[in-house]
Write an enzyme that holds these catalytic residues in place. Sequence first.
Site, PDB file in Angstrom:
ATOM      1  N   TYR A  72       0.846  -1.209   0.000  1.00 45.78           N
ATOM      2  CA  TYR A  72       0.000   0.000   0.000  1.00 45.78           C
ATOM      3  C   TYR A  72       0.878   1.255   0.000  1.00 45.78           C
ATOM      4  O   TYR A  72       0.685   2.159  -0.809  1.00 45.78           O
ATOM      5  CB  TYR A  72      -0.885  -0.023   1.239  1.00 45.78           C
ATOM      6  CG  TYR A  72      -1.866   1.120   1.348  1.00 45.78           C
ATOM      7  CD1 TYR A  72      -2.888   1.277   0.422  1.00 45.78           C
ATOM      8  CD2 TYR A  72      -1.794   2.028   2.403  1.00 45.78           C
ATOM      9  CE1 TYR A  72      -3.807   2.318   0.545  1.00 45.78           C
ATOM     10  CE2 TYR A  72      -2.718   3.057   2.535  1.00 45.78           C
ATOM     11  CZ  TYR A  72      -3.717   3.201   1.608  1.00 45.78           C
ATOM     12  OH  TYR A  72      -4.635   4.226   1.718  1.00 45.78           O
ATOM     13  N   GLY A 116      -1.077  -1.135  23.195  1.00 47.33           N
ATOM     14  CA  GLY A 116      -1.984  -0.005  22.964  1.00 47.33           C
ATOM     15  C   GLY A 116      -1.316   1.349  23.110  1.00 47.33           C
ATOM     16  O   GLY A 116      -1.989   2.386  23.094  1.00 47.33           O
ATOM     17  N   ARG A 140      -2.696   7.172  17.152  1.00 47.98           N
ATOM     18  CA  ARG A 140      -3.299   7.575  15.889  1.00 47.98           C
ATOM     19  C   ARG A 140      -4.028   8.895  16.155  1.00 47.98           C
ATOM     20  O   ARG A 140      -4.300   9.242  17.300  1.00 47.98           O
ATOM     21  CB  ARG A 140      -4.302   6.537  15.364  1.00 47.98           C
ATOM     22  CG  ARG A 140      -3.703   5.211  14.915  1.00 47.98           C
ATOM     23  CD  ARG A 140      -2.784   5.344  13.718  1.00 47.98           C
ATOM     24  NE  ARG A 140      -2.329   4.042  13.218  1.00 47.98           N
ATOM     25  CZ  ARG A 140      -1.226   3.427  13.638  1.00 47.98           C
ATOM     26  NH1 ARG A 140      -0.467   3.968  14.581  1.00 47.98           N
ATOM     27  NH2 ARG A 140      -0.881   2.272  13.108  1.00 47.98           N
TER      28      ARG A 140
HETATM   29  N1  UDP Z   1      -5.669  -2.057  16.199  1.00 46.19           N
HETATM   30  C1  UDP Z   1      -6.041  -2.589  17.436  1.00 46.19           C
HETATM   31  N2  UDP Z   1      -7.125  -3.416  17.482  1.00 46.19           N
HETATM   32  C2  UDP Z   1      -7.863  -3.731  16.392  1.00 46.19           C
HETATM   33  C3  UDP Z   1      -7.493  -3.190  15.137  1.00 46.19           C
HETATM   34  C4  UDP Z   1      -6.392  -2.356  15.077  1.00 46.19           C
HETATM   35  O1  UDP Z   1      -5.398  -2.318  18.459  1.00 46.19           O
HETATM   36  O2  UDP Z   1      -8.843  -4.497  16.540  1.00 46.19           O
HETATM   37  C5  UDP Z   1      -4.526  -1.134  16.162  1.00 46.19           C
HETATM   38  C6  UDP Z   1      -3.495  -1.424  15.064  1.00 46.19           C
HETATM   39  O3  UDP Z   1      -2.511  -2.325  15.547  1.00 46.19           O
HETATM   40  C7  UDP Z   1      -2.925  -0.060  14.784  1.00 46.19           C
HETATM   41  C8  UDP Z   1      -4.090   0.889  15.094  1.00 46.19           C
HETATM   42  O4  UDP Z   1      -5.030   0.150  15.843  1.00 46.19           O
HETATM   43  O5  UDP Z   1      -1.865   0.238  15.660  1.00 46.19           O
HETATM   44  C9  UDP Z   1      -4.778   1.442  13.855  1.00 46.19           C
HETATM   45  O6  UDP Z   1      -5.029   0.361  12.991  1.00 46.19           O
HETATM   46  P1  UDP Z   1      -5.927   0.468  11.697  1.00 46.19           P
HETATM   47  O7  UDP Z   1      -5.996  -0.913  11.120  1.00 46.19           O
HETATM   48  O8  UDP Z   1      -7.199   1.134  12.013  1.00 46.19           O
HETATM   49  O9  UDP Z   1      -5.184   1.413  10.662  1.00 46.19           O
HETATM   50  P2  UDP Z   1      -3.693   1.988  10.468  1.00 46.19           P
HETATM   51  O10 UDP Z   1      -3.722   3.324  11.097  1.00 46.19           O
HETATM   52  O11 UDP Z   1      -2.686   1.085  11.128  1.00 46.19           O
HETATM   53  O12 UDP Z   1      -3.521   2.022   9.000  1.00 46.19           O
END
Ligand code: UDP
Length: 310
Positions: free
Chosen positions: A145, A207, A211
């Site tokens: 991606y 955790g 973000r």
């Molecule tokens: N994440 C999480 N639990 C979930 C799904 C995602 O803790 O059920 C975490 C993931 O490891 C990442 C963050 O949430 O650090 C954001 O993940 P997402 O897939 O939404 O998108 P990204 O920002 O990584 O593209």
Amino acid sequence: MRVLITGGSGFLGSHLCDRFLAEGHTVIAMDNLITGNTRNIAHLIGNPSFKFIQHDITNYIYVKEALDAIIHFASPASPIDYLKLPIQTLKVGALGTHNALGLALAKGAKFLIASTSEIYGDPLEHPQQESYSGNVDPIGPRGVYDEAKRYAEALTMAYHNAHRVDTRIVRIFNTYGPRMRLADGRVVPNFIAQALQGQPLTVYGDGSQTRSFQYVSDLVEGVYRLLQADYNQPINIGNPAEMSILDFAHAVNEATGNTAGIVFRNERIKGDPQIRQPDITRARSVLHWEPKVTLREGLKETINYFREVL
Ligand code: UDP
């Protein structure tokens, strides 16, 4: 304007269709429906200013009408999706972008591409300014991606410089809202679906990774303004309100009244960025834009949507 929106039946694409139609424009939505869903545009069917074409834009794109703008949003966009669809993800970023740019050139249309905060990879600079060139592993699981979008930006600038196509690049940070797919694997639908079913929220790792979540209407406003602006350099559109995934989980449990708590899972994908926050100085000065919707308001709307879908 007559506008072609690729990925027009996806989460963001469908909200863009709504906005362009509401502004009085004519919209052609194009999607191959591998991650998009016609449910997102069902309310537009029958609108004389709207047309849907099912097509995979990695193949030659034929549009008979004149076009004033192409809004190129077609791509798998969730880490789970691009792990499942690695070649499609690379192809739509490369071949799909090439076809969409060729169409823009042929039609004399403006071209706006959805890029991403992922082009910064696991960033070593914080917050991320547009001048930061990123930290991406090309052969890591997220590389399909990240590199597709980096190539798509390069191709967009090349068409701008070599062919004088009037281009825009928006780097989108985590965006959420109604019409996200329940099972797209991203943290927002995962947590909300779990919470609404009274399950513990699955926090990957400890955790502590952060973000910055932006509500979809803010993104749409930023994109709409960028298309009108005379600006060809990349521009970050995101909400700088950064938080840890653990704090986000607490916020979702609180907003839904879920008492099942949190479970920690060892499921972080290699290269999962540890921190992410947009520097939006450029968007503020060029577009006079900044996000308006708080997490509390945005979560409320999104939870209501998922309640209906579940
Ligand atoms: N994440 C999480 N639990 C979930 C799904 C995602 O803790 O059920 C975490 C993931 O490891 C990442 C963050 O949430 O650090 C954001 O993940 P997402 O897939 O939404 O998108 P990204 O920002 O990584 O593209």
